[in-house]
Design a protein around this motif. Sequence first.
Motif, short mmCIF file in Angstrom:
data_model
loop_
_atom_site.label_atom_id
_atom_site.label_comp_id
_atom_site.label_asym_id
_atom_site.label_seq_id
_atom_site.Cartn_x
_atom_site.Cartn_y
_atom_site.Cartn_z
N GLU A 11 0.81 -1.22 0.00
CA GLU A 11 0.00 0.00 0.00
C GLU A 11 0.84 1.27 0.00
OE1 GLU A 11 0.18 -1.24 4.38
OE2 GLU A 11 0.39 -2.16 2.42
N TRP A 12 2.12 1.19 0.23
CA TRP A 12 2.96 2.37 0.08
C TRP A 12 4.11 2.13 -0.90
CZ3 TRP A 12 3.39 0.20 5.16
CH2 TRP A 12 4.63 -0.31 5.49
N ARG A 74 7.26 5.16 4.50
CA ARG A 74 5.94 5.77 4.25
C ARG A 74 6.00 7.29 4.24
NH1 ARG A 74 2.48 3.54 8.91
NH2 ARG A 74 4.37 4.23 9.93
N ARG A 80 4.46 8.04 0.21
CA ARG A 80 3.31 8.70 0.84
C ARG A 80 2.17 8.85 -0.18
NH1 ARG A 80 5.87 12.70 3.36
NH2 ARG A 80 5.74 14.08 1.57
N GLU A 81 2.52 9.17 -1.44
CA GLU A 81 1.51 9.31 -2.50
C GLU A 81 0.80 7.98 -2.75
OE1 GLU A 81 3.35 10.98 -5.98
OE2 GLU A 81 4.06 12.72 -4.85
N LEU A 83 0.46 5.51 -0.59
CA LEU A 83 -0.36 5.23 0.59
C LEU A 83 -1.67 6.03 0.55
CD1 LEU A 83 -0.64 3.75 3.28
CD2 LEU A 83 0.66 5.60 4.35
N GLU A 84 -1.58 7.28 0.15
CA GLU A 84 -2.79 8.10 0.04
C GLU A 84 -3.74 7.56 -1.02
OE1 GLU A 84 -5.70 10.61 0.90
OE2 GLU A 84 -3.92 10.24 2.12
N ARG A 87 -5.50 4.58 0.40
CA ARG A 87 -6.51 5.03 1.37
C ARG A 87 -7.76 5.54 0.66
NH1 ARG A 87 -2.26 7.96 5.44
NH2 ARG A 87 -1.91 6.16 6.78
N GLN A 88 -7.56 6.33 -0.39
CA GLN A 88 -8.70 6.85 -1.15
C GLN A 88 -9.50 5.73 -1.80
OE1 GLN A 88 -7.04 9.66 -3.92
NE2 GLN A 88 -6.50 11.13 -2.32
#
Length: 182
Positions: A11-12, A74, A80-81, A83-84, A87-88
């Motif tokens: 996820e990251w 992360r 970080r992008e 991971l975001e 999440r979205q």
Amino acid sequence: PQIPMLFMGEEWGSKKPFTFFCDFEPDLAKLVTEGRREEFAKFPEFSDPATRDRIPDPSDEETFAMAKLEWDERDVPEHREWLELYRQLLALRHEQIVPRLKGISGGNSVYRLVGDRGLRVQWTLGDGSLLTLLANLGPEALGGFEQGMGELLYATQDVAGNERELPACSAAWYLREPGESG
């Protein structure tokens, strides 16, 4: 609509290998190592015993150590992008898809190939709505997709106003409410 399957750190965008490791007593550990190497022997890439010997030993502490995630990764902008984005996408699934799953039955999906590198998959969800995935898995734009899939939920690239053609290496998800005509 299925539950997403994510491997550690995916996820990251972690670059760490996802190696299989275990902590069994010595006799069982030896059997697990041998079993994994026998299992891999079925693949052409591992037909040579010397290649199979390089497969990390699941019970070796070094195999465990190489799979440990670097959690600080992360915070790096690139990670970080990712991971975001995950999440979205998970929030979108939770909001738009999960409430529609109750009553879903097996055999509720159909797919067809579009050209030599496209895919259209449609699921009938438990509430009767239709979830459609259009994907172009090739390096060039691809036409031949159907229009009228419903509301665009998410697309990897801009597809607005041109559902019949998808850009290279892209996918788009659509949701059509029950009773809504396509």
